[in-house]
Design a protein around this motif. Structure first.
Motif, PDB file in Angstrom:
ATOM      1  N   ASP A 178       0.964  -1.444  -0.231  1.00 20.15           N
ATOM      2  CA  ASP A 178      -0.043   0.265  -0.352  1.00 20.15           C
ATOM      3  C   ASP A 178       0.675   1.510   0.217  1.00 20.15           C
ATOM      4  O   ASP A 178       0.196   1.935  -0.701  1.00 20.15           O
ATOM      5  CB  ASP A 178      -1.145   0.010   1.094  1.00 20.15           C
ATOM      6  N   ALA A 179       1.821   1.042   0.393  1.00 24.32           N
ATOM      7  CA  ALA A 179       2.806   2.659   0.572  1.00 24.32           C
ATOM      8  C   ALA A 179       3.146   2.473  -0.828  1.00 24.32           C
ATOM      9  O   ALA A 179       3.507   4.050  -1.062  1.00 24.32           O
ATOM     10  CB  ALA A 179       3.754   1.888   2.157  1.00 24.32           C
ATOM     11  N   ASP A 181       1.936   2.242  -3.222  1.00 27.48           N
ATOM     12  CA  ASP A 181       0.764   2.241  -3.771  1.00 27.48           C
ATOM     13  C   ASP A 181       0.928   4.054  -4.001  1.00 27.48           C
ATOM     14  O   ASP A 181       0.731   4.583  -4.931  1.00 27.48           O
ATOM     15  CB  ASP A 181      -0.575   1.567  -3.967  1.00 27.48           C
ATOM     16  N   PHE A 182       0.683   4.472  -2.810  1.00 30.01           N
ATOM     17  CA  PHE A 182       0.632   5.767  -1.920  1.00 30.01           C
ATOM     18  C   PHE A 182       1.839   6.671  -2.959  1.00 30.01           C
ATOM     19  O   PHE A 182       1.840   7.131  -3.327  1.00 30.01           O
ATOM     20  CB  PHE A 182       0.579   5.754  -0.729  1.00 30.01           C
ATOM     21  N   LYS A 183       2.792   6.407  -3.826  1.00 29.28           N
ATOM     22  CA  LYS A 183       4.239   6.339  -3.713  1.00 29.28           C
ATOM     23  C   LYS A 183       4.200   6.442  -5.285  1.00 29.28           C
ATOM     24  O   LYS A 183       5.262   7.473  -5.594  1.00 29.28           O
ATOM     25  CB  LYS A 183       5.743   6.039  -2.674  1.00 29.28           C
ATOM     26  N   TYR A 242       1.536  10.480  -7.716  1.00 31.66           N
ATOM     27  CA  TYR A 242       2.987  11.032  -6.112  1.00 31.66           C
ATOM     28  C   TYR A 242       1.982  11.973  -5.786  1.00 31.66           C
ATOM     29  O   TYR A 242       1.327  11.937  -4.632  1.00 31.66           O
ATOM     30  CB  TYR A 242       4.227  10.736  -6.808  1.00 31.66           C
ATOM     31  N   ASN A 245      -1.574  11.992  -3.977  1.00 28.55           N
ATOM     32  CA  ASN A 245      -1.179  11.628  -2.773  1.00 28.55           C
ATOM     33  C   ASN A 245      -0.959  12.220  -1.609  1.00 28.55           C
ATOM     34  O   ASN A 245      -1.123  12.781  -0.404  1.00 28.55           O
ATOM     35  CB  ASN A 245      -0.900  10.100  -2.950  1.00 28.55           C
ATOM     36  N   ARG A 249      -3.049  14.074   1.372  1.00 28.03           N
ATOM     37  CA  ARG A 249      -3.037  13.162   2.490  1.00 28.03           C
ATOM     38  C   ARG A 249      -2.403  14.576   3.458  1.00 28.03           C
ATOM     39  O   ARG A 249      -2.974  14.751   4.802  1.00 28.03           O
ATOM     40  CB  ARG A 249      -1.466  12.452   2.918  1.00 28.03           C
ATOM     41  N   TYR A 287       5.685  15.244   5.120  1.00 28.31           N
ATOM     42  CA  TYR A 287       5.561  15.345   3.556  1.00 28.31           C
ATOM     43  C   TYR A 287       5.338  16.563   2.622  1.00 28.31           C
ATOM     44  O   TYR A 287       4.900  15.825   1.693  1.00 28.31           O
ATOM     45  CB  TYR A 287       3.715  15.018   3.816  1.00 28.31           C
TER      46      TYR A 287
END
Length: 409
Positions: A178-179, A181-183, A242, A245, A249, A287
């Protein structure tokens, strides 16, 4: 029993109907070795007129004009009549300039689950001891990569869909998938034209681990030999995804901070609220820094590559590499899932992550790679190992002495 040369169709028909088939015993592997210029034969083991075993045998030159006859992953054979099997080997190879017949049978000695609990296979233990009893010299129970092939590999049995497969993976593996994919780490499937990109990453990993890999010409031969059964995955960062996302966040964090600040205005400001505020501010800074770094990236930034080969009912993760500057993007957690999904779609039964070493030693520099593979589920497989059968005993002693003087075993 007698050994004779056989044609490709006879060989392949026998292997396809065996439960010992592997990539290393395929006609494609045979063609690859021929393309490399290796001296190689397809041999059949006959009991009277019945074909009972086959192997491709590669001749490796030693002592200037002699050879080791190497059966990669052993004979596809049930090994029920070892004395006559041995006689057939000696009779055939004595006619040639062969010092040693060598094999590493595709026979599983033990399986280890995710907690390294061992399940030994009694029949395989008996076979190992029988081979030793009849004069096959066992290399030993090596835990690393000292032999011609890996003695330990990690394999994953496949189920019918990705979601069910993912549920069987470790919590940390699912989190890393999942990480990544988030990146914004994504996969594209390359062709032979992309080998320059892939080889760059293979060379990077080779330099980091202090080993010399293969060059582009070798992988061109792999493509030619395996054709449609080879897949090249290239992992890249999609900057747009990226950044989107990251921005989403950051908005969530701002909303959470507003709620905390609102509580601070109306409630007593205790340690719990201050800690919550501190955690959110730290996340915000993290972030924001990631967003600033992401803005400097190319729109599509290649970071890793992997070649897989499908043979019989298995897909093998043959070679991979990455740019260590992008290690935190965890490209393996995008490439391995892509391989697994494709294998499920192709109705394959097994994913073979290939070699692992020193699985009981957490201080080993490659232990982290073992944990990555193990996290996807499945079992670590221990094979019975590598065996030498001396054909010309005096020259065998000379060869072993010279090898030992050079630091080998």
């Amino acid at each position: 029993m007698i050994l004779k040369k056989i044609d490709e169709k006879t060989y392949e028909d026998f292997v396809e109907n065996s439960n010992q088939a592997s990539m290393y015993q395929s006609i494609s592997w045979y063609k690859l070795k021929k393309e490399e210029g290796k001296k190689i034969e397809l041999l059949g083991l006959f009991d009277e007129d019945n074909l009972v075993g086959v192997s491709l045998v590669i001749y490796l030159r030693v002592l200037k004009k002699y050879y080791i006859a190497y059966a990669t992953r052993g004979f596809v054979y049930d090994y029920k009549d070892i004395p006559n099997f041995k006689k057939a080997l000696i009779k055939y190879f004595k006619k040639k300039k062969v010092i040693i017949f060598r094999m590493d049978p595709n026979i599983v000695l033990a399986k280890y689950d995710k907690d390294l609990k061992k399940e030994e296979i009694l029949e395989s233990r008996q076979l190992l001891e029988s081979l030793k009893y009849y004069g096959f010299r066992h290399y030993g129970y090596n835990m690393a990569f000292e032999t011609m092939q890996f003695r330990f590999v990690h394999k994953l049995d496949l189920v019918s869909n990705w979601n069910e497969q993912k549920e069987s993976m470790s919590k940390s593996t699912r989190k890393n998938i999942d990480a990544a994919d988030f990146k914004g780490v994504r996969i594209r499937r390359g062709t032979e034209k992309d080998l320059d990109i892939a080889c760059k990453f293979f060379d990077m990993s080779g330099s980091r681990k202090h080993f010399q890999g293969f060059d582009k010409k070798y992988y061109e031969k792999v493509f030619a030999a395996f054709g449609d059964n080879i897949t090249l995955y290239i992992a890249y960062i999609d900057k747009k995804i990226y950044m989107s996302n990251l921005e989403s966040r950051l908005k969530e964090i701002e909303q959470e901070l507003n709620i905390v600040h609102d509580k601070m205005q109306h409630d007593n400001v205790g340690k719990k609220l201050r800690k919550e505020e501190e955690i959110l501010n730290n996340s915000k800074e993290k972030y924001l820094q990631e967003l600033a770094d992401a803005k400097k990236m190319a729109e599509k930034c290649d970071i890793a590559a992997m070649i897989t080969i499908s043979a019989y009912d298995e897909v093998v993760s043959y070679v991979s590499g990455m740019d260590n500057n992008y290690r935190k993007f965890n490209p393996k957690y995008v490439m391995y899932p892509a391989m697994i999904k494709d294998a499920i779609a192709s109705n394959l039964k097994t994913v073979n992550f290939l070699g692992v070493k020193n699985i009981f030693d957490k201080n080993d520099p490659d232990y982290g790679m073992y944990e990555v593979k193990r996290g996807f589920g499945g079992n670590t497989i221990e094979y019975i190992g590598e065996f030498d059968l001396p054909i010309k005993k005096c020259l065998y002693i000379v060869y072993k002495l010279k090898t030992k003087l050079k630091g080998g075993k």
